[in-house]
Design an enzyme around this catalytic site. Structure first.
Site, PDB file in Angstrom:
ATOM      1  CE  LYS A  53      -3.818  -2.610   2.122  1.00 30.77           C
ATOM      2  NZ  LYS A  53      -4.480  -3.053   3.341  1.00 30.77           N
ATOM      3  CD  GLN A  97      -3.323  -4.310   6.397  1.00 30.87           C
ATOM      4  OE1 GLN A  97      -3.473  -3.344   5.841  1.00 30.87           O
ATOM      5  NE2 GLN A  97      -3.583  -5.568   5.884  1.00 30.87           N
ATOM      6  CG  ASP A 120      -9.741  -0.130   4.735  1.00 32.40           C
ATOM      7  OD1 ASP A 120      -9.384  -0.508   3.548  1.00 32.40           O
ATOM      8  OD2 ASP A 120      -9.045  -0.244   5.906  1.00 32.40           O
TER       9      ASP A 120
HETATM   10  N1  GUN Z   1      -6.900  -6.729   6.301  1.00 30.27           N
HETATM   11  C1  GUN Z   1      -7.073  -7.685   5.220  1.00 30.27           C
HETATM   12  N2  GUN Z   1      -7.623  -6.712   4.148  1.00 30.27           N
HETATM   13  C2  GUN Z   1      -7.911  -5.598   4.521  1.00 30.27           C
HETATM   14  C3  GUN Z   1      -8.059  -4.364   3.990  1.00 30.27           C
HETATM   15  O1  GUN Z   1      -8.786  -4.312   2.940  1.00 30.27           O
HETATM   16  N3  GUN Z   1      -8.052  -3.193   4.859  1.00 30.27           N
HETATM   17  C4  GUN Z   1      -7.520  -3.317   6.058  1.00 30.27           C
HETATM   18  N4  GUN Z   1      -7.282  -2.122   6.709  1.00 30.27           N
HETATM   19  N5  GUN Z   1      -6.986  -4.267   6.748  1.00 30.27           N
HETATM   20  C5  GUN Z   1      -7.111  -5.437   5.912  1.00 30.27           C
END
Ligand code: GUN
Length: 291
Positions: A53, A97, A120
């Site tokens: 990311k 996350q 998100d």
């Molecule tokens: N953990 C697994 N997929 C995601 C996601 O799309 N966003 C976040 N913040 N954590 C995750």
């Protein structure tokens, strides 16, 4: 033999487009967009996702301070960090996350993220807006799944779509987005009886269960669009999807590979959502503090 839906190439063209838009904004004298990324502890899979990311943000020109917090952080300390970022006008998006350590109240953390910075789309207010058909941040993986389907040129409207998996992050929102596009949608899950007879009806099949190779060729309707959301690490260290790719690609019309399908699209959509948030705050600065 099915056509491969190249998520890597599609995500790259989306990122190039965002990069151009960021560059135009900065040339016009505006600040850069900013996505704050919080990671708690050192779960290796989370670390690797976060790295992807941050490096995508760097590529498109979005600032992405990585806030690394110790596993031992308290609920209150983490909430205080989120609130600090909520109040910082130079931050457009906040990503915490997941998963969070067991002692943290993950719901309280997601609830605390300002709706206007919830790139998100996990805050309950964003989830409600999605289900009500109101403006919202569409969660990144579901948004990526829809883009991948649309990239095939196959019309979604009127089609039978089956989503295998009912998670809040993928299965449920994907189903809603397909419904919005007038598909007839079934959500199948671990208690579905005779799963193969359900999946064989699908013109569009989305697998989001987290079980390597679970969807075999005989579960797929010939010519179907198959989107594999699974990213599973096998015993020998390889990445495997939820779909048996070798077998399925003999039957499906279109199929996403793992890796190189949904994964890169999730990241590209996170960049899109962050740029959208930035655009809103540039048009109407201060409005985000109201939510
Ligand atoms: N953990 C697994 N997929 C995601 C996601 O799309 N966003 C976040 N913040 N954590 C995750």
């Amino acid at each position: 033999m099915s056509k491969i839906i190249d998520g890597k190439a599609l995500s790259m063209s989306i990122k190039e487009d965002i990069k151009d838009k960021v560059s135009a904004a900065v040339s016009a004298g505006l600040r850069r967009p900013c996505l704050a990324v919080l990671i708690v502890g050192d779960n290796p899979a989370s670390r690797s996702y976060v790295k992807g990311k941050v490096s995508a943000a760097e590529f498109v020109g979005i600032d992405s301070p990585l806030i690394e917090l110790p596993e031992s952080i308290s609920n209150e300390e983490l909430l205080a960090e989120v609130r600090r970022l909520n109040e910082d006008p130079s931050v457009d998006g906040i990503l915490v996350q997941l998963p969070l350590p067991g002692h943290i109240d993950a719901d309280a953390v997601l609830d605390a993220i300002a709706v206007s910075k919830d790139v998100d789309g996990f805050n309950p207010a964003n989830v409600a807006a999605l289900w009500l058909g109101r403006p919202c941040f569409v969660p990144c993986t579901p948004r990526g799944v829809i883009s991948l389907i649309e990239s095939t040129g196959v019309e979604i409207s009127g089609k039978t779509a089956v989503v295998v998996g009912r998670s809040n992050i993928v299965g449920k929102p994907v189903a809603k987005l397909l419904l919005d596009r007038n598909a007839t949608v079934t959500i199948a899950h671990s208690r579905t009886k005779d799963l193969a007879s359900v999946t064989r009806q699908a013109d569009i099949l989305v697998a989001a269960v987290g079980c390597p190779g679970m969807i075999s060729a005989d579960m797929i309707k010939p010519g179907a669009v198959v989107i594999d959301v699974g990213i599973n690490r096998t015993a020998d260290g390889r990445l495997a999807g939820d779909v048996d790719y070798e077998g399925a690609s003999e039957v499906a019309g279109y199929i996403t590979p793992v890796p190189g399908g949904v994964g890169p699209m999730t990241i590209a959509m996170l960049m899109e959502n962050t740029f959208e948030s930035y655009s809103h705050s540039m048009v109407a600065p201060g409005l985000e503090e109201m939510s």
